[in-house]
Write an enzyme that holds these catalytic residues in place. Structure first.
Site, short mmCIF file in Angstrom:
data_model
loop_
_atom_site.label_atom_id
_atom_site.label_comp_id
_atom_site.label_asym_id
_atom_site.label_seq_id
_atom_site.Cartn_x
_atom_site.Cartn_y
_atom_site.Cartn_z
N ASP A 123 0.44 6.04 2.54
CA ASP A 123 0.96 6.62 1.30
C ASP A 123 0.41 8.00 0.95
OD1 ASP A 123 1.75 3.98 1.40
OD2 ASP A 123 1.30 3.57 -0.69
N ARG B 103 -7.37 4.64 -4.93
CA ARG B 103 -5.90 4.70 -4.93
C ARG B 103 -5.42 6.15 -4.97
NH1 ARG B 103 -2.72 0.79 -3.45
NH2 ARG B 103 -1.11 1.72 -4.76
N TYR C 121 -8.02 5.19 0.14
CA TYR C 121 -6.76 4.72 0.73
C TYR C 121 -6.53 5.32 2.12
CZ TYR C 121 -2.30 2.32 -0.57
OH TYR C 121 -1.23 1.48 -0.69
N GLU D 256 -8.40 -4.96 2.29
CA GLU D 256 -7.27 -4.12 2.70
C GLU D 256 -7.75 -3.01 3.64
OE1 GLU D 256 -5.32 -2.34 -0.66
OE2 GLU D 256 -3.55 -1.74 0.50
N TYR E 228 3.88 -5.06 -11.00
CA TYR E 228 4.04 -3.99 -10.01
C TYR E 228 4.99 -2.91 -10.53
CZ TYR E 228 4.97 -1.47 -5.72
OH TYR E 228 5.08 -0.47 -4.79
C1 DGY Z 1 2.17 0.81 -3.13
O1 DGY Z 1 2.78 0.46 -4.14
O2 DGY Z 1 1.00 1.20 -3.14
C2 DGY Z 1 2.82 0.69 -1.85
O3 DGY Z 1 2.02 1.14 -0.81
C3 DGY Z 1 4.18 1.24 -1.78
O4 DGY Z 1 4.72 0.76 -0.61
#
Ligand code: DGY
Length: 417
Positions: free
Chosen positions: A156, A189, A336, A380, A79
């Protein structure tokens, strides 16, 4: 396995012992609002584990009351950006921003489901109170709650932030390697342009050690947001109810409710006939009708003004409720928060409508949510036109929404609304 069993299985497999990952790979830590959904999901079959989830979340609370959006319990190279970039200053390695404060509202639900957990809820109430006070102290603009990073709202890459993001110069952000796009199709994304700015905002926050007074003076990003305003307003109402039961003084919270109600009104944009986000530095509405616009009912505001535009948004796609108006320019059904439908938002919006007597539309959102999971598993998010599952799979909060709401008392209400 039937869907109930599959959903329970997802929660168990994402359980890291005391906290739950949103999904393996893409999100390898404890996320704040994901965790509140997980706690509720666990409570449907293992209440003890549900209470533990909230306790672990609050164990990461900072001295100033803030509860971070990510707790980095164990290092994971999969991550980015990790704890070294964030440089949080709480008792557990963490990010430096918060997330929609839904934990108190889920705690109220859990208490109704498991009254035996009252002592644990009582112990958490003051911590939640301190967290909510932090929002009231540092995040208000005319009574509406602001976000200082797009990740704080949880939405986001929503179009709400486009104007404020343009004002950020990220030329000097430096080299970095994204990890999210190695787990999920980049088309689902945020873009590199977005990520440069996400990272720049983290660097700005870390440069002042996340001191809120200093950050307020230098942060180029401050947007008054319906997600935060409505979830906090709802949470404060739940805190009053629980506080009375626990014999706490709730007068301060009652005052906050009035402030937030007035703040919510400042988000009403007559041009789009909906609740909108508002750029604080620019002083203008963003003109974005989103699923967050529809959280007013969840917040306890039974606002007839808001219904026609939300109904139109629902009618414009096959599956309620798109994260961005399907008829607006820039709608992207798979990217997203710029179009897909999200079960967690559907739950907040749909259950809020049910509570406020907007029965047919609430039931429509619920049965669409159930259908998405029945046809396409626990993703998701989903394409609102054809239901294509997107983002991460075997997702904790999607499974929780099935267990707590979408999978209960199933009826097909698609024709009724
Ligand atoms: C991500 O890393 O995509 C998260 O949504 C940040 O919180």
């Amino acid at each position: 396995m039937n869907l109930d069993e599959q959903a329970r299985d997802i929660l168990r497999k994402n359980d890291k012992g005391g906290y739950t990952l949103p999904t393996h790979g893409l999100y390898p830590y404890q996320w704040n609002w994901d965790s509140a959904f997980a706690a509720w999901g666990f409570t449907t079959f293992d209440p003890d584990r549900g209470w533990t989830e909230l306790e672990t979340l609050l164990s990461g609370q900072w001295n100033d009351g803030m509860v971070p959006h990510i707790l980095f319990h164990r290092p994971d190279p999969g991550y980015f950006p990790g704890p070294d970039v964030w440089q949080g200053r709480g008792p557990i390695a963490s990010s430096g921003i918060s997330q929609p404060p839904v934990a108190a509202s889920f705690m109220a639900k859990m208490l109704a489901m498991d009254p035996a957990g009252e002592a644990r809820a009582r112990a958490m109430w003051p911590k939640l109170h301190a967290w909510h006070r932090w929002f009231m102290q540092w995040r208000l603009d005319e009574g509406a709650v602001c976000v200082t990073h797009p990740w704080e709202a949880g939405r986001d890459n929503a179009p709400d932030w486009d104007g404020a993001m343009k004002a950020i110069n990220a030329d000097d952000v430096g080299e970095y390697t994204r990890r999210d796009t190695s787990h999920v199709d980049p088309a689902m994304r945020p873009t590199k342009y977005d990520y440069d700015r996400y990272l720049k905002l983290v660097q700005i926050g870390a440069s002042v050690n996340w001191d809120q007074a200093k950050l307020r003076a230098i942060n180029p990003f401050r947007v008054a947001d319906p997600t935060m305003t409505f979830t906090l307003l709802r949470a404060q109402r739940d805190m009053v109810d629980m506080g009375r039961r626990f014999g706490e003084d709730v007068s301060e919270i009652e005052d906050w409710i009035k402030v937030l109600e007035a703040g919510a009104e400042t988000l009403w944009n007559p041009d789009i006939q909906g609740y909108d986000s508002r750029g604080v530095h620019a002083g203008t509405f963003n003109g974005v009708l989103s699923n967050a616009s529809a959280l007013c009912w969840y917040a306890g505001l039974n606002d007839a003004r808001a219904l026609p535009a939300i109904r139109r948004m629902i009618d414009a796609a096959t599956y309620a409720l798109a994260s961005f108006d399907p008829e607006a320019e820039g709608f992207e059904p798979l990217r997203y928060w710029r179009g897909p439908t999200w079960p967690i938002m559907n739950y907040l919006v749909g259950s809020g409508m049910e509570e406020q007597g907007i029965d047919a539309l609430g039931a429509r959102i619920k049965s669409d949510t159930a259908l998405l999971m029945q046809q396409n598993g626990f993703a998701e998010y989903y394409n609102p036109h054809d239901g294509t599952p997107a983002g991460g799979g075997t997702f904790t909060w999607t499974a929780a929404v099935w267990l707590g709401w979408a999978g209960r008392n199933l009826e097909d209400k698609r024709g009724a609304a």
